[in-house]
Design a protein around this motif. Structure first.
Motif, PDB file in Angstrom:
ATOM      1  N   GLY A   1      54.106  45.366  23.013  1.00 41.55           N
ATOM      2  CA  GLY A   1      53.256  45.885  24.072  1.00 41.55           C
ATOM      3  C   GLY A   1      53.095  44.898  25.219  1.00 41.55           C
ATOM      4  N   LEU A   2      53.013  43.619  24.864  1.00 39.65           N
ATOM      5  CA  LEU A   2      52.852  42.604  25.903  1.00 39.65           C
ATOM      6  C   LEU A   2      54.115  42.472  26.750  1.00 39.65           C
ATOM      7  CD1 LEU A   2      50.525  40.779  26.732  1.00 39.65           C
ATOM      8  CD2 LEU A   2      51.575  38.934  25.428  1.00 39.65           C
ATOM      9  N   GLN A   3      55.287  42.715  26.149  1.00 40.67           N
ATOM     10  CA  GLN A   3      56.528  42.707  26.928  1.00 40.67           C
ATOM     11  C   GLN A   3      56.491  43.808  27.985  1.00 40.67           C
ATOM     12  OE1 GLN A   3      58.948  40.683  27.067  1.00 40.67           O
ATOM     13  NE2 GLN A   3      59.138  39.565  25.133  1.00 40.67           N
ATOM     14  N   THR A   4      55.985  44.973  27.589  1.00 39.33           N
ATOM     15  CA  THR A   4      55.874  46.082  28.550  1.00 39.33           C
ATOM     16  C   THR A   4      54.921  45.736  29.684  1.00 39.33           C
ATOM     17  OG1 THR A   4      56.273  47.646  26.742  1.00 39.33           O
ATOM     18  CG2 THR A   4      55.329  48.524  28.779  1.00 39.33           C
ATOM     19  N   ILE A   5      53.804  45.115  29.316  1.00 43.45           N
ATOM     20  CA  ILE A   5      52.831  44.712  30.352  1.00 43.45           C
ATOM     21  C   ILE A   5      53.426  43.655  31.275  1.00 43.45           C
ATOM     22  CG2 ILE A   5      50.600  43.615  30.717  1.00 43.45           C
ATOM     23  CD1 ILE A   5      49.638  44.913  28.132  1.00 43.45           C
ATOM     24  N   SER A   6      54.157  42.712  30.703  1.00 41.09           N
ATOM     25  CA  SER A   6      54.736  41.625  31.504  1.00 41.09           C
ATOM     26  C   SER A   6      55.677  42.159  32.579  1.00 41.09           C
ATOM     27  CB  SER A   6      55.489  40.642  30.604  1.00 41.09           C
ATOM     28  OG  SER A   6      54.623  40.048  29.664  1.00 41.09           O
ATOM     29  N   ALA A   7      56.422  43.211  32.236  1.00 42.22           N
ATOM     30  CA  ALA A   7      57.369  43.778  33.203  1.00 42.22           C
ATOM     31  C   ALA A   7      56.667  44.394  34.400  1.00 42.22           C
ATOM     32  CB  ALA A   7      58.250  44.816  32.507  1.00 42.22           C
ATOM     33  N   ALA A   8      55.398  44.815  34.213  1.00 39.89           N
ATOM     34  CA  ALA A   8      54.654  45.463  35.305  1.00 39.89           C
ATOM     35  C   ALA A   8      53.731  44.500  36.051  1.00 39.89           C
ATOM     36  CB  ALA A   8      53.837  46.628  34.741  1.00 39.89           C
ATOM     37  N   VAL A   9      53.697  43.226  35.626  1.00 40.69           N
ATOM     38  CA  VAL A   9      52.805  42.255  36.277  1.00 40.69           C
ATOM     39  C   VAL A   9      53.283  41.953  37.698  1.00 40.69           C
ATOM     40  CG1 VAL A   9      52.192  39.810  36.260  1.00 40.69           C
ATOM     41  CG2 VAL A   9      51.877  41.189  34.211  1.00 40.69           C
ATOM     42  N   GLN A  10      52.335  41.830  38.612  1.00 42.57           N
ATOM     43  CA  GLN A  10      52.639  41.430  39.988  1.00 42.57           C
ATOM     44  C   GLN A  10      52.221  39.981  40.208  1.00 42.57           C
ATOM     45  OE1 GLN A  10      50.817  44.141  42.749  1.00 42.57           O
ATOM     46  NE2 GLN A  10      52.009  45.907  42.047  1.00 42.57           N
ATOM     47  N   MET A  11      53.067  39.241  40.913  1.00 42.16           N
ATOM     48  CA  MET A  11      52.790  37.833  41.184  1.00 42.16           C
ATOM     49  C   MET A  11      52.349  37.682  42.642  1.00 42.16           C
ATOM     50  SD  MET A  11      55.210  34.544  40.416  1.00 42.16           S
ATOM     51  CE  MET A  11      56.578  35.284  41.331  1.00 42.16           C
ATOM     52  N   HIS A  12      51.273  36.902  42.874  1.00 42.53           N
ATOM     53  CA  HIS A  12      50.722  36.719  44.217  1.00 42.53           C
ATOM     54  C   HIS A  12      50.584  35.220  44.511  1.00 42.53           C
ATOM     55  CE1 HIS A  12      49.839  40.996  44.405  1.00 42.53           C
ATOM     56  NE2 HIS A  12      49.203  40.901  43.233  1.00 42.53           N
ATOM     57  N   PHE A  13      50.725  34.896  45.789  1.00 39.54           N
ATOM     58  CA  PHE A  13      50.569  33.521  46.257  1.00 39.54           C
ATOM     59  C   PHE A  13      49.363  33.470  47.205  1.00 39.54           C
ATOM     60  CE2 PHE A  13      55.006  34.319  45.373  1.00 39.54           C
ATOM     61  CZ  PHE A  13      55.375  33.228  44.603  1.00 39.54           C
ATOM     62  N   TYR A  14      48.516  32.462  47.024  1.00 44.10           N
ATOM     63  CA  TYR A  14      47.325  32.292  47.871  1.00 44.10           C
ATOM     64  C   TYR A  14      47.257  30.843  48.358  1.00 44.10           C
ATOM     65  CZ  TYR A  14      45.948  36.694  45.668  1.00 44.10           C
ATOM     66  OH  TYR A  14      45.920  37.985  45.214  1.00 44.10           O
ATOM     67  N   SER A  15      46.860  30.679  49.613  1.00 45.93           N
ATOM     68  CA  SER A  15      46.699  29.330  50.156  1.00 45.93           C
ATOM     69  C   SER A  15      45.293  28.817  49.871  1.00 45.93           C
ATOM     70  CB  SER A  15      46.952  29.324  51.667  1.00 45.93           C
ATOM     71  OG  SER A  15      45.978  30.112  52.331  1.00 45.93           O
ATOM     72  N   LYS A  16      45.111  27.516  49.981  1.00 43.44           N
ATOM     73  CA  LYS A  16      43.813  26.896  49.729  1.00 43.44           C
ATOM     74  C   LYS A  16      42.751  27.481  50.662  1.00 43.44           C
ATOM     75  CE  LYS A  16      41.459  22.409  49.783  1.00 43.44           C
ATOM     76  NZ  LYS A  16      41.613  20.961  50.027  1.00 43.44           N
ATOM     77  N   GLY A  17      41.615  27.901  50.064  1.00 42.59           N
ATOM     78  CA  GLY A  17      40.514  28.462  50.843  1.00 42.59           C
ATOM     79  C   GLY A  17      40.578  29.963  51.013  1.00 42.59           C
ATOM     80  N   GLU A  18      41.657  30.606  50.590  1.00 47.10           N
ATOM     81  CA  GLU A  18      41.799  32.053  50.755  1.00 47.10           C
ATOM     82  C   GLU A  18      41.033  32.792  49.660  1.00 47.10           C
ATOM     83  OE1 GLU A  18      45.378  35.369  51.362  1.00 47.10           O
ATOM     84  OE2 GLU A  18      45.844  33.250  50.966  1.00 47.10           O
ATOM     85  N   ALA A  19      40.360  33.867  50.064  1.00 49.86           N
ATOM     86  CA  ALA A  19      39.592  34.664  49.104  1.00 49.86           C
ATOM     87  C   ALA A  19      40.527  35.580  48.329  1.00 49.86           C
ATOM     88  CB  ALA A  19      38.530  35.473  49.820  1.00 49.86           C
ATOM     89  N   ILE A  20      40.412  35.566  46.986  1.00 48.26           N
ATOM     90  CA  ILE A  20      41.226  36.428  46.132  1.00 48.26           C
ATOM     91  C   ILE A  20      40.447  37.699  45.772  1.00 48.26           C
ATOM     92  CG2 ILE A  20      42.485  36.569  43.959  1.00 48.26           C
ATOM     93  CD1 ILE A  20      42.797  33.524  44.053  1.00 48.26           C
ATOM     94  N   LEU A  21      39.193  37.545  45.410  1.00 46.92           N
ATOM     95  CA  LEU A  21      38.307  38.678  45.119  1.00 46.92           C
ATOM     96  C   LEU A  21      37.026  38.526  45.924  1.00 46.92           C
ATOM     97  CD1 LEU A  21      38.605  39.049  41.222  1.00 46.92           C
ATOM     98  CD2 LEU A  21      39.915  40.231  43.001  1.00 46.92           C
ATOM     99  N   ARG A  22      36.420  39.666  46.257  1.00 48.26           N
ATOM    100  CA  ARG A  22      35.154  39.680  46.978  1.00 48.26           C
ATOM    101  C   ARG A  22      34.095  40.409  46.170  1.00 48.26           C
ATOM    102  NH1 ARG A  22      34.366  35.809  50.622  1.00 48.26           N
ATOM    103  NH2 ARG A  22      35.977  35.739  52.243  1.00 48.26           N
ATOM    104  N   HIS A  23      32.888  39.867  46.168  1.00 50.26           N
ATOM    105  CA  HIS A  23      31.761  40.468  45.464  1.00 50.26           C
ATOM    106  C   HIS A  23      31.462  41.859  46.017  1.00 50.26           C
ATOM    107  CE1 HIS A  23      27.346  41.272  45.374  1.00 50.26           C
ATOM    108  NE2 HIS A  23      27.523  40.974  44.098  1.00 50.26           N
ATOM    109  N   GLY A  24      31.268  42.821  45.114  1.00 48.17           N
ATOM    110  CA  GLY A  24      30.882  44.161  45.522  1.00 48.17           C
ATOM    111  C   GLY A  24      32.035  45.083  45.843  1.00 48.17           C
ATOM    112  N   THR A  25      33.288  44.627  45.738  1.00 46.87           N
ATOM    113  CA  THR A  25      34.431  45.494  46.011  1.00 46.87           C
ATOM    114  C   THR A  25      34.922  46.138  44.715  1.00 46.87           C
ATOM    115  OG1 THR A  25      35.974  43.640  45.779  1.00 46.87           O
ATOM    116  CG2 THR A  25      35.144  44.123  47.992  1.00 46.87           C
ATOM    117  N   ALA A  26      35.586  47.304  44.862  1.00 47.44           N
ATOM    118  CA  ALA A  26      36.111  48.010  43.694  1.00 47.44           C
ATOM    119  C   ALA A  26      37.433  47.390  43.260  1.00 47.44           C
ATOM    120  CB  ALA A  26      36.305  49.487  44.028  1.00 47.44           C
TER     121      ALA A  26
END
Length: 465
Positions: free
Chosen positions: A323-348
């Protein structure tokens, strides 16, 4: 400061002329010298001899005062001041000689000659404008010999300032003479020779090179170029994104702004060699329309690495390897710079993130001056946002990249098929989340088992189990 030697070369010609004219005038001073149509020529010949003598005296005084007396005190006298003093002496001596020889009262003539004065003022307005502009520039100490000046279309090193004009030595070794009145009217940009003057040059770098790596290379290269000041550090930064390259700016400081062209060339040459050593290219300005496959970069993650990273996540421990192999194939990889917001409070949200490289900070809003306080810092292998993935909750905190971050995003779409086949995973996952909460924070007043059951029911309801 070496003592300047007195320059008497400007005295030789008026001295010779004075001797010749007095040799011609003196024997004839008591003899009649009548010329038909002009009358007695004695006053004219006498005035010519005294005019030569005045030129001799003024130049001799200039050489003695400024080249001998002042230079002994190790003081550099501005050329403009010498010119003004010479003009004043010429006016006084010539006026005195003219009134004495021709027996004319100049004060009366000047008082009654308002029209003549107006005509002279109009005729000499450019000359007077240059004179007063030169005096103003000198009194304000606008620039000095050796400074780089940019005025209108003219730019060069100041070589001298007279009562009429400023002499500039251009960067192509040409001599430019700019009237003082023009400099006074134009916008004037000055780069003092003893000042730390900034200079910016641009260079385009391949899009596949990480900005942090490129900035470090450019900064180090510029720092070691001859002529770049050591008092203030060089700065490299991303300026813009071009058609075929990322445009970087290199800002350096120098005390010798006249050598800017040579310093710019040396920096560009050093940048070329440094980029070549590090395997980074300067792209050609060509637009390519065929599909382009970027080379493997330093943050490219293989499927095996993704699987190993997810296998180490405690929340996903109940899921089988298949099952984890299946999940791994669908994972998305993201790059963020220092100071960049990844998640915001109150968002869906309906996904969770796994930190693969770098670290992130978890911030909770409050009433402080900053508007938040940090409650945790998460490194590689840790997860955040799991409650939104499993229950669909709103984000409860801000997550900000503390360094350059590579994160793996696991969405609801990749987990839902596995949960549908194995409904009992909801209980196992909720159990793991509760164990994780026990380790990270103290339990609230509610009973742990009741809270676990509540959490399990929310997971089942969200996935329609």
């Amino acid at each position: 400061m070496p003592r300047r030697r007195a320059d008497f070369s400007r005295v030789y010609f008026p001295l010779t002329l004075t001797i010749i004219l007095f040799a011609a005038f003196w024997p004839l001073r008591d003899k009649p010298l009548e010329v038909q149509g002009f009358g007695d020529m004695h006053p004219y010949l006498q005035f010519a001899a005294y005019a030569a003598l005045i030129f001799l005296l003024v130049r001799l005084i200039d050489a003695l005062v400024f080249d001998v007396v002042v230079s002994r005190r190790q003081v550099a006298m501005p050329q403009l001041l010498r010119g003004i003093i010479s003009i004043v002496l010429y006016i006084i001596l010539f006026g005195s000689a003219f009134s004495t020889i021709f027996r004319i009262d100049l004060r009366s003539a000047l008082t009654g000659g308002a029209v003549v004065a107006a005509v002279l003022a109009l005729a000499l307005q450019d000359t007077l404008g240059n004179l007063f502009a030169g005096i103003a520039l000198h009194m304000e100490e606008t620039y000095e010999i050796g400074d780089v000046v940019h005025s209108g279309d003219h730019m060069g090193v100041v070589e001298g300032v007279s009562w009429r004009a400023t002499r500039l030595r251009g960067f192509n070794n040409q001599l430019v003479v700019v009237p003082n009145s023009v400099i006074a009217r134009e916008r004037l940009e000055i780069f003092p020779r003893h000042n730390l003057n900034a200079r910016i040059i641009s260079v385009g770098i391949d899009y596949n090179a990480a900005p942090a790596t490129v900035i470090g290379i450019l900064t180090q290269v510029a720092t070691h170029v001859d002529g770049v000041a050591r008092e203030r550090p060089c700065l490299a930064r991303v300026s813009s994104f071009g058609d075929s390259a990322v445009i970087y700016e290199i800002k350096y400081f120098t005390r010798d702004y006249s050598g800017r062209d040579r310093i710019d060339a040396d920096i560009r040459k050093a940048v070329w060699y440094a980029l070549r050593r590090n395997g980074i290219s300067i792209p050609f300005p060509i637009r390519s329309f065929q599909p382009y496959s970027p080379p493997t970069g330093e943050h490219q993650v293989t499927p095996e690495e993704i699987f190993r990273r997810l296998r180490a996540v405690d929340v996903l421990e109940p899921i089988s390897d298949q099952g984890l192999q299946t999940i791994s194939a669908a994972v998305q990889m993201h790059f963020y710079s220092k100071g960049e917001a990844i998640l915001r409070h109150g968002t869906a949200g309906d996904s969770m993130f796994v930190v693969h490289v770098g670290s992130v900070g978890v911030r909770v809003p409050d009433d402080s001056l900053t508007g938040w306080h940090q409650v945790a810092e998460l490194g590689p292998g840790t997860v955040f946002g799991e409650m939104a993935l499993l229950t669909g909750e709103m984000r409860t905190a801000d997550v900000v990249a503390m360094t350059d971050v590579v994160a793996l995003e696991l969405g609801k779409e990749s987990l839902h098929p596995i949960m549908a086949v194995h409904p009992d995973l909801a209980g196992a996952i909720s159990h793991q989340i509760m164990l994780r909460r026990e380790h990270l924070e103290s339990l609230r007043a509610a009973d742990r088992e009741q809270e676990e059951l509540t959490l399990m029911s929310r997971i089942r309801s969200y996935f329609g189990l």
